[in-house]
Design a protein around this motif. Structure first.
Motif, PDB file in Angstrom:
ATOM      1  N   ARG A 184       0.742  -1.199   0.088  1.00 16.01           N
ATOM      2  CA  ARG A 184       0.034   0.214   0.037  1.00 16.01           C
ATOM      3  C   ARG A 184       0.951   1.354   0.053  1.00 16.01           C
ATOM      4  NH1 ARG A 184      -4.901   0.068   4.037  1.00 16.01           N
ATOM      5  NH2 ARG A 184      -5.739  -0.950   2.303  1.00 16.01           N
ATOM      6  N   GLN A 185       1.779   1.019   0.517  1.00 14.15           N
ATOM      7  CA  GLN A 185       2.797   2.390   0.639  1.00 14.15           C
ATOM      8  C   GLN A 185       3.519   2.609  -0.564  1.00 14.15           C
ATOM      9  OE1 GLN A 185       7.490   2.867   1.454  1.00 14.15           O
ATOM     10  NE2 GLN A 185       6.365   3.149   3.662  1.00 14.15           N
ATOM     11  N   ASP A 186       3.649   1.775  -1.850  1.00 13.28           N
ATOM     12  CA  ASP A 186       4.112   2.013  -2.977  1.00 13.28           C
ATOM     13  C   ASP A 186       3.005   2.519  -3.844  1.00 13.28           C
ATOM     14  OD1 ASP A 186       6.860   1.130  -2.460  1.00 13.28           O
ATOM     15  OD2 ASP A 186       6.132  -0.833  -2.883  1.00 13.28           O
ATOM     16  N   LEU A 187       1.822   1.936  -3.677  1.00 16.93           N
ATOM     17  CA  LEU A 187       0.647   2.429  -4.428  1.00 16.93           C
ATOM     18  C   LEU A 187       0.372   3.773  -4.022  1.00 16.93           C
ATOM     19  CD1 LEU A 187      -2.090   1.722  -5.898  1.00 16.93           C
ATOM     20  CD2 LEU A 187      -3.181   1.094  -3.794  1.00 16.93           C
ATOM     21  N   LEU A 188       0.325   4.041  -2.727  1.00 16.27           N
ATOM     22  CA  LEU A 188      -0.042   5.601  -2.414  1.00 16.27           C
ATOM     23  C   LEU A 188       1.203   6.513  -2.862  1.00 16.27           C
ATOM     24  CD1 LEU A 188      -1.839   5.035   0.798  1.00 16.27           C
ATOM     25  CD2 LEU A 188      -2.766   5.177  -1.433  1.00 16.27           C
ATOM     26  N   LYS A 189       2.195   6.021  -2.760  1.00 14.92           N
ATOM     27  CA  LYS A 189       3.499   6.865  -3.312  1.00 14.92           C
ATOM     28  C   LYS A 189       3.089   7.336  -4.589  1.00 14.92           C
ATOM     29  CE  LYS A 189       7.482   5.915  -1.464  1.00 14.92           C
ATOM     30  NZ  LYS A 189       8.986   5.306  -1.355  1.00 14.92           N
ATOM     31  N   SER A 190       3.051   6.166  -5.563  1.00 13.57           N
ATOM     32  CA  SER A 190       2.748   6.619  -7.012  1.00 13.57           C
ATOM     33  C   SER A 190       1.749   7.397  -7.008  1.00 13.57           C
ATOM     34  CB  SER A 190       2.577   5.171  -7.577  1.00 13.57           C
ATOM     35  OG  SER A 190       3.736   4.468  -7.570  1.00 13.57           O
ATOM     36  N   TYR A 191       0.612   7.339  -6.371  1.00 12.74           N
ATOM     37  CA  TYR A 191      -0.617   8.165  -6.565  1.00 12.74           C
ATOM     38  C   TYR A 191      -0.419   9.338  -6.281  1.00 12.74           C
ATOM     39  CZ  TYR A 191      -5.182  10.156  -5.658  1.00 12.74           C
ATOM     40  OH  TYR A 191      -6.072  11.001  -5.809  1.00 12.74           O
ATOM     41  N   ALA A 192       0.500   9.740  -5.060  1.00  9.73           N
ATOM     42  CA  ALA A 192       0.858  10.999  -4.640  1.00  9.73           C
ATOM     43  C   ALA A 192       1.875  11.730  -5.947  1.00  9.73           C
ATOM     44  CB  ALA A 192       1.586  11.187  -3.319  1.00  9.73           C
ATOM     45  N   ARG A 193       2.690  10.825  -6.226  1.00  9.53           N
ATOM     46  CA  ARG A 193       3.545  11.613  -7.414  1.00  9.53           C
ATOM     47  C   ARG A 193       2.650  11.991  -8.540  1.00  9.53           C
ATOM     48  NH1 ARG A 193       6.221   7.196  -8.463  1.00  9.53           N
ATOM     49  NH2 ARG A 193       7.787   7.714  -6.423  1.00  9.53           N
ATOM     50  N   VAL A 194       1.871  11.061  -8.883  1.00  8.32           N
ATOM     51  CA  VAL A 194       0.999  11.445 -10.191  1.00  8.32           C
ATOM     52  C   VAL A 194       0.158  12.652  -9.671  1.00  8.32           C
ATOM     53  CG1 VAL A 194      -0.876  10.936 -11.799  1.00  8.32           C
ATOM     54  CG2 VAL A 194       0.852   9.149 -11.095  1.00  8.32           C
ATOM     55  N   ARG A 195      -0.449  12.906  -8.701  1.00  6.70           N
ATOM     56  CA  ARG A 195      -1.235  13.806  -8.308  1.00  6.70           C
ATOM     57  C   ARG A 195      -0.504  15.280  -7.972  1.00  6.70           C
ATOM     58  NH1 ARG A 195      -5.862  15.817  -8.191  1.00  6.70           N
ATOM     59  NH2 ARG A 195      -6.507  16.013  -6.238  1.00  6.70           N
ATOM     60  N   ASN A 196       1.086  14.829  -7.982  1.00  5.63           N
ATOM     61  CA  ASN A 196       1.926  16.097  -7.401  1.00  5.63           C
ATOM     62  C   ASN A 196       1.469  16.619  -6.156  1.00  5.63           C
ATOM     63  OD1 ASN A 196       4.280  17.758  -7.699  1.00  5.63           O
ATOM     64  ND2 ASN A 196       2.880  19.392  -8.630  1.00  5.63           N
ATOM     65  N   ILE A 197       1.299  15.549  -4.849  1.00 11.31           N
ATOM     66  CA  ILE A 197       1.017  16.138  -3.605  1.00 11.31           C
ATOM     67  C   ILE A 197       1.813  15.642  -2.559  1.00 11.31           C
ATOM     68  CG2 ILE A 197      -1.456  16.594  -4.178  1.00 11.31           C
ATOM     69  CD1 ILE A 197      -2.025  13.853  -2.951  1.00 11.31           C
ATOM     70  N   SER A 198       1.996  16.110  -1.700  1.00  9.85           N
ATOM     71  CA  SER A 198       2.869  15.773  -0.515  1.00  9.85           C
ATOM     72  C   SER A 198       1.822  15.259   0.772  1.00  9.85           C
ATOM     73  CB  SER A 198       3.553  16.989   0.198  1.00  9.85           C
ATOM     74  OG  SER A 198       4.470  16.666   1.123  1.00  9.85           O
ATOM     75  N   VAL A 199       2.208  14.019   0.933  1.00  7.42           N
ATOM     76  CA  VAL A 199       1.312  13.325   1.843  1.00  7.42           C
ATOM     77  C   VAL A 199       2.112  12.464   2.900  1.00  7.42           C
ATOM     78  CG1 VAL A 199      -0.686  13.212   0.507  1.00  7.42           C
ATOM     79  CG2 VAL A 199       0.990  11.474   0.241  1.00  7.42           C
ATOM     80  N   ASP A 200       1.442  12.017   3.759  1.00  9.23           N
ATOM     81  CA  ASP A 200       1.987  11.109   4.800  1.00  9.23           C
ATOM     82  C   ASP A 200       1.711   9.717   4.510  1.00  9.23           C
ATOM     83  OD1 ASP A 200       3.335  13.100   6.495  1.00  9.23           O
ATOM     84  OD2 ASP A 200       1.546  13.243   7.758  1.00  9.23           O
ATOM     85  N   LEU A 201       2.742   8.960   4.151  1.00  7.52           N
ATOM     86  CA  LEU A 201       2.439   7.521   3.705  1.00  7.52           C
ATOM     87  C   LEU A 201       2.464   6.789   4.861  1.00  7.52           C
ATOM     88  CD1 LEU A 201       4.878   7.681   0.915  1.00  7.52           C
ATOM     89  CD2 LEU A 201       2.286   7.777   0.502  1.00  7.52           C
ATOM     90  N   PRO A 202       1.656   5.515   4.548  1.00  8.44           N
ATOM     91  CA  PRO A 202       1.514   4.478   5.566  1.00  8.44           C
ATOM     92  C   PRO A 202       2.958   3.815   5.689  1.00  8.44           C
ATOM     93  CG  PRO A 202       0.225   3.594   3.963  1.00  8.44           C
ATOM     94  CD  PRO A 202       0.729   5.258   3.738  1.00  8.44           C
ATOM     95  N   ALA A 203       3.418   3.022   6.665  1.00  2.64           N
ATOM     96  CA  ALA A 203       4.490   2.051   6.884  1.00  2.64           C
ATOM     97  C   ALA A 203       4.479   0.886   5.870  1.00  2.64           C
ATOM     98  CB  ALA A 203       4.846   1.728   8.415  1.00  2.64           C
ATOM     99  N   ARG A 204       5.573   0.425   5.476  1.00  4.45           N
ATOM    100  CA  ARG A 204       5.521  -0.714   4.941  1.00  4.45           C
ATOM    101  C   ARG A 204       4.838  -1.815   5.585  1.00  4.45           C
ATOM    102  NH1 ARG A 204       7.777   0.069   0.346  1.00  4.45           N
ATOM    103  NH2 ARG A 204       7.460  -1.812  -0.462  1.00  4.45           N
ATOM    104  N   ALA A 205       4.263  -2.782   4.902  1.00  2.00           N
ATOM    105  CA  ALA A 205       3.487  -3.977   5.561  1.00  2.00           C
ATOM    106  C   ALA A 205       4.674  -5.000   5.709  1.00  2.00           C
ATOM    107  CB  ALA A 205       2.432  -4.439   4.675  1.00  2.00           C
ATOM    108  N   PRO A 206       4.673  -5.644   7.093  1.00  3.66           N
ATOM    109  CA  PRO A 206       5.710  -6.550   7.037  1.00  3.66           C
ATOM    110  C   PRO A 206       5.706  -7.828   6.286  1.00  3.66           C
ATOM    111  CG  PRO A 206       4.092  -6.564   8.845  1.00  3.66           C
ATOM    112  CD  PRO A 206       3.709  -5.516   7.999  1.00  3.66           C
ATOM    113  N   GLY A 207       4.532  -8.367   5.990  1.00  2.85           N
ATOM    114  CA  GLY A 207       4.285  -9.590   5.371  1.00  2.85           C
ATOM    115  C   GLY A 207       4.159 -10.507   6.568  1.00  2.85           C
TER     116      GLY A 207
END
Length: 295
Positions: free
Chosen positions: A233-256
């Motif tokens: 989910r971190q990678d998904l939201l990072k990509s979304y924020a990059r496309v939207r050109n916004i600065s956001v707080d991302l969730p931590a990486r999931a441990p699996g």
């Protein structure tokens, strides 16, 4: 071909219905209501009721699933008996009706939930252990067994064990991550998550691939994994924020850990999912749509 599709109003059903229509096939939707905006026939159908006399058709694609809105695992709510009756017994009645009606091939949308929770990074293939810890997975497995028991030289079956399905379904303006993206932009806390995903258009293509498979060699029943991406989910939201050109707080990486599905058997049939490029294209289109909604 003439296809009967249950759940044609649902997320997966819409992708499959659109693809079949675009490829020039005739589609009859089996459900509680017609599919708006689609040139399909319609036959009223409810999993919790006895199936109607089915129209003459070549193919049945069974996507319908009765559950509490927004839930699959845990979708039985406080009525597990009704959940089993509709989704296990109702599915078996449907397959029997299809065979009586002369349908020659049935595709059943199952789930990765049928697999045993391995608790490690195991690679899951179609022969991996199936002992689901959820009622959802158990009724999906019951559907698989019901189909297998009916298959013979005149009636073949294909099971698609699909992972999470993303993409904006045809005819709808929202998708599975719409609320997630809104929460991100609103600065809400978002829990880490790791999952496997496949685009709905790639799943629809998988349906076509299994319909065209050779069943003359005695393989009247086959199971196929349908999965494309391992997505944090971190990678998904990072990509979304990059496309939207916004600065956001991302969730931590999931441990699996997470079991990773092997779709090699389907790829032998020529299936080529879109991978990260398709995910990126989806995010760009989503952001364009979001910007349009704000105008």
């Amino acid at each position: 071909m003439h296809l009967l599709i249950t759940g044609a109003n649902g997320v997966v059903g819409r992708f499959i219905t659109r693809r079949m229509l675009d490829d020039g096939h005739k589609v009859t939707a089996l459900g509680r209501r017609p599919v708006e905006g689609c040139r399909t026939g319609f036959c009223r159908f409810d999993l919790s009721e006895a199936p109607p006399e089915l129209p003459e058709a070549d193919i049945l694609v069974h996507c319908a699933f009765q559950h509490e809105p927004g839930k699959y695992r845990g979708g039985e709510g406080d009525d597990p008996h009704g959940f089993i009756q509709a989704n296990a017994e109702g599915t078996q009645r449907l397959f029997e009706a299809a065979k009586r009606a002369g349908v020659r091939h049935c595709v059943f949308l199952s789930s990765r939930a049928v697999y045993t929770d391995t608790g490690n990074w195991a690679v899951l293939n179609e022969n991996s252990e199936t002992q689901s810890d959820s009622l959802y997975g158990q009724v999906k497995l019951a559907g698989e067994e019901a189909l297998k028991s009916l298959c013979d030289e005149a009636f073949s079956g294909s099971v698609l064990r699909a992972t999470g399905v993303y993409g904006c379904p045809p005819g709808l303006s929202e998708h599975k991550w719409s609320d997630l993206f809104i929460r991100l932009e609103n600065g809400e806390d978002i829990a880490p998550r790791l999952g496997t995903e496949v685009h709905g258009e790639d799943l629809a293509d998988a349906v076509l691939k299994v319909l065209n498979r050779n069943t003359s060699q005695g393989n009247s029943f086959e199971v196929f994994n349908v999965s494309d991406l391992l997505l944090d989910r971190q990678d998904l939201l990072k990509s979304y924020a990059r496309v939207r050109n916004i600065s956001v707080d991302l969730p931590a990486r999931a441990p699996g850990p997470l079991g990773v599905m092997d779709a090699g058997k389907l790829k032998v049939l020529g299936w080529q999912p879109g991978g990260s490029a398709r995910l990126q294209s989806f995010l760009e289109k989503s952001c364009v749509a979001e910007a349009g909604n704000q105008d």
